[in-house]
Write an enzyme that holds these catalytic residues in place. Structure first.
Site, PDB file in Angstrom:
ATOM      1  N   ARG A  60       0.784  -1.262   0.000  1.00 21.88           N
ATOM      2  CA  ARG A  60       0.000   0.000   0.000  1.00 21.88           C
ATOM      3  C   ARG A  60       0.802   1.290   0.000  1.00 21.88           C
ATOM      4  O   ARG A  60       0.212   2.372   0.010  1.00 21.88           O
ATOM      5  CB  ARG A  60      -0.967   0.039   1.195  1.00 21.88           C
ATOM      6  CG  ARG A  60      -1.845  -1.187   1.386  1.00 21.88           C
ATOM      7  CD  ARG A  60      -2.775  -1.433   0.237  1.00 21.88           C
ATOM      8  NE  ARG A  60      -3.775  -2.459   0.553  1.00 21.88           N
ATOM      9  CZ  ARG A  60      -4.436  -3.141  -0.379  1.00 21.88           C
ATOM     10  NH1 ARG A  60      -4.219  -2.916  -1.651  1.00 21.88           N
ATOM     11  NH2 ARG A  60      -5.323  -4.034  -0.032  1.00 21.88           N
ATOM     12  N   ASP A 276      -1.365 -13.270  -1.114  1.00 20.52           N
ATOM     13  CA  ASP A 276      -2.223 -12.169  -1.548  1.00 20.52           C
ATOM     14  C   ASP A 276      -2.580 -11.285  -0.346  1.00 20.52           C
ATOM     15  O   ASP A 276      -3.740 -10.940  -0.136  1.00 20.52           O
ATOM     16  CB  ASP A 276      -3.493 -12.677  -2.255  1.00 20.52           C
ATOM     17  CG  ASP A 276      -4.258 -11.542  -2.927  1.00 20.52           C
ATOM     18  OD1 ASP A 276      -3.731 -10.410  -2.967  1.00 20.52           O
ATOM     19  OD2 ASP A 276      -5.378 -11.789  -3.400  1.00 20.52           O
ATOM     20  N   HIS A 280      -6.803  -4.147   4.617  1.00 19.44           N
ATOM     21  CA  HIS A 280      -7.718  -2.998   4.671  1.00 19.44           C
ATOM     22  C   HIS A 280      -8.163  -2.879   6.128  1.00 19.44           C
ATOM     23  O   HIS A 280      -8.538  -3.891   6.725  1.00 19.44           O
ATOM     24  CB  HIS A 280      -8.977  -3.244   3.824  1.00 19.44           C
ATOM     25  CG  HIS A 280      -8.719  -3.454   2.365  1.00 19.44           C
ATOM     26  ND1 HIS A 280      -8.484  -2.421   1.481  1.00 19.44           N
ATOM     27  CD2 HIS A 280      -8.677  -4.583   1.618  1.00 19.44           C
ATOM     28  CE1 HIS A 280      -8.313  -2.912   0.248  1.00 19.44           C
ATOM     29  NE2 HIS A 280      -8.422  -4.222   0.311  1.00 19.44           N
TER      30      HIS A 280
HETATM   31  C1  NCD Z   1      -6.470  -6.988  -3.551  1.00 19.90           C
HETATM   32  C2  NCD Z   1      -6.218  -5.613  -2.964  1.00 19.90           C
HETATM   33  O1  NCD Z   1      -6.926  -5.211  -2.016  1.00 19.90           O
HETATM   34  O2  NCD Z   1      -5.295  -4.925  -3.392  1.00 19.90           O
HETATM   35  N1  NCD Z   1      -7.716  -7.472  -3.069  1.00 19.90           N
HETATM   36  C3  NCD Z   1      -8.165  -8.748  -3.065  1.00 19.90           C
HETATM   37  O3  NCD Z   1      -9.325  -8.953  -2.704  1.00 19.90           O
HETATM   38  N2  NCD Z   1      -7.394  -9.769  -3.379  1.00 19.90           N
HETATM   39  C4  NCD Z   1      -6.413  -6.917  -5.058  1.00 19.90           C
HETATM   40  C5  NCD Z   1      -6.260  -8.233  -5.776  1.00 19.90           C
HETATM   41  O4  NCD Z   1      -5.377  -9.050  -5.448  1.00 19.90           O
HETATM   42  O5  NCD Z   1      -6.993  -8.484  -6.734  1.00 19.90           O
HETATM   43 ZN    ZN Z   2      -3.669  -9.370  -4.757  1.00 23.42          ZN
HETATM   44 ZN    ZN Z   3      -5.888  -9.971  -7.862  1.00 23.95          ZN
END
Ligand code: NCD
Ligand code: ZN
Ligand code: ZN
Length: 395
Positions: A60, A276, A280
């Site tokens: 971020r 991943d 948030h």
């Molecule tokens: C990811 C993000 O918040 O940047 N969110 C998600 O749900 N995986 C984006 C992404 O990996 O597609």
């Molecule tokens: Zn992602």
């Molecule tokens: Zn993604």
């Protein structure tokens, strides 16, 4: 300063063996028995693994440092056993120009682990890609956080043609529609078309967050296509939606319980486990943001798979280290061997712990696995020959 890691069960690629590891400066200089050094770390009872490598995180910075930044994100990485992570370009200030890419490299110098960057491909940044000459690219073919998906289908072809074909282009394929049937049909269609195009240019691609058996089967048909799976798609399903409410939102979406079990049945085919990590804060989740933090829970979740006899530990460590290094071209990383960078973690496989979101290093301070009891925890982390984390705490 020299360090010896003594008496642990060391991961040597195809087997675990009781060995000592001698480290001088930032390198592994010997693997053997009865090795001596200025400092000794007792690893008896521990698994000694190469520092894990995560090819898919969202830290971020810059743009949304209220969600995460390179310090908190890299602390989460270290606490979770990752000594190298590759950061995604979908920032509020997206990584789609050389200036932004160079800025990220500068900003990441304060991090606790190594951070590399996927360069974002858009409808019109072909010159910027060329100028930057990154190790990997990321292209979004569906809507997700950051809204940087391609609008013009011919741009994908152009990136496929222009980017060096032996370097991976990572693809976000997932569709965002709520209706599962529509969502899956669209996902498979996009994936199939993408593979045809990749074959045409004989180029390497890497499919991010594969979440269904069928996707894996389609991807496996092209030998230059590699894949990753995120632990949350193996451990959560729509069954958890009621409990998690808006906190269950993620792309690709959580699948049905049936799909989740089918994903386990093709896990063997996957090339990497990727967190991943997409933090948030609670307020953003309540307002509809998609994504989960994953750096601090992924290893223990996957070890649960090993403890439950669903997967093999050697297979797993490989998919979280050497294989990732191989796919993304990271020399001297991912393996415990003489001459390699001394990125090493000690994991206590018997340590039981409970996930408490508010106590995690990530800035978002929550986890979809909050309250879950896990077994196996990172005890010590050596990054480039320096002990940065010991006895479950930062040094
Ligand atoms: C990811 C993000 O918040 O940047 N969110 C998600 O749900 N995986 C984006 C992404 O990996 O597609
Ligand atoms: Zn992602
Ligand atoms: Zn993604």
């Amino acid at each position: 300063m020299s360090i010896v890691v003594k008496g642990g069960l060391v991961f040597l690629g195809s087997k675990f063996e009781k060995k000592d590891i001698l480290i001088e400066d930032d390198r592994i200089v010997a693997i053997g028995t009865d090795l001596k050094a200025e400092k000794s770390l007792d690893a008896s009872g521990m698994l000694v693994l190469p520092g894990l490598i995560d090819p898919h995180v969202h830290l971020r910075e810059p743009g949304e440092t209220y969600k995460e930044d390179f310090v908190t994100g890299s602390r989460a990485a270290i606490a979770g056993g990752f000594t190298t992570v590759i950061d995604m370009p979908n920032n509020k200030l997206p990584t789609i120009t050389k200036a932004r890419y160079d800025e990220k490299i500068e900003l990441a110098k304060k991090a606790k682990c190594d951070i590399l960057f996927h360069f974002g491909g858009t409808d019109d940044n072909f010159d910027e890609v060329k100028k930057t000459n990154p190790q990997s690219m990321k292209i979004y073919l569906g809507e997700t956080t950051g809204r940087m998906f391609l609008l013009d289908p011919s741009s994908l072809e152009k990136h496929f043609a222009l980017f060096p074909k032996d370097r991976p282009i990572v693809l976000h394929i997932s569709d965002h529609s709520e209706d599962e049937e529509k969502n899956l049909a669209k996902t498979y269609d996009t994936l199939q078309k993408t593979l045809i195009l990749a074959k045409k240019y004989d180029r390497r691609i890497h499919i991010a967050h594969v979440s269904t058996k069928k996707e894996m089967q389609i991807a496996a048909k092209y030998e230059k296509c590699t894949t990753e799976i995120a632990p949350h798609h193996l451990f959560l399903s729509t069954k958890d939606q009621k409990r998690l409410g808006p906190f269950a939102k993620v792309y690709p979406p959580l699948r049905s319980e049936q799909q989740r079990l089918m994903l386990w049945s093709v896990l063997e085919k996957v090339d990497c486990i990727a967190t991943d990590h997409a933090p948030h804060p609670i307020e953003d989740k309540e307002a509809g943001a998609a994504g989960f933090a994953g750096l601090e829970t992924s290893l223990a979740l996957m070890l649960k798979g090993c403890n439950d006899d669903l997967l093999d530990k050697i297979w797993l460590v490989d998919r979280m280290s050497a294989n990732v290094a191989h796919i993304f071209g990271l020399p001297k990383k991912g393996k415990i061997q003489k001459g390699n960078l001394a990125d090493i973690i000690l994991v206590d496989p018997k340590k039981e712990w409970t996930v408490v979101g508010s106590e995690l290093e990530t800035k978002c301070h929550w986890s979809p696995f909050d309250g879950m009891k896990l077994k196996g925890k990172v005890h010590t982390v050596i990054k480039s020959g320096k002990v940065v984390y010991e006895d479950y705490e930062f040094v």
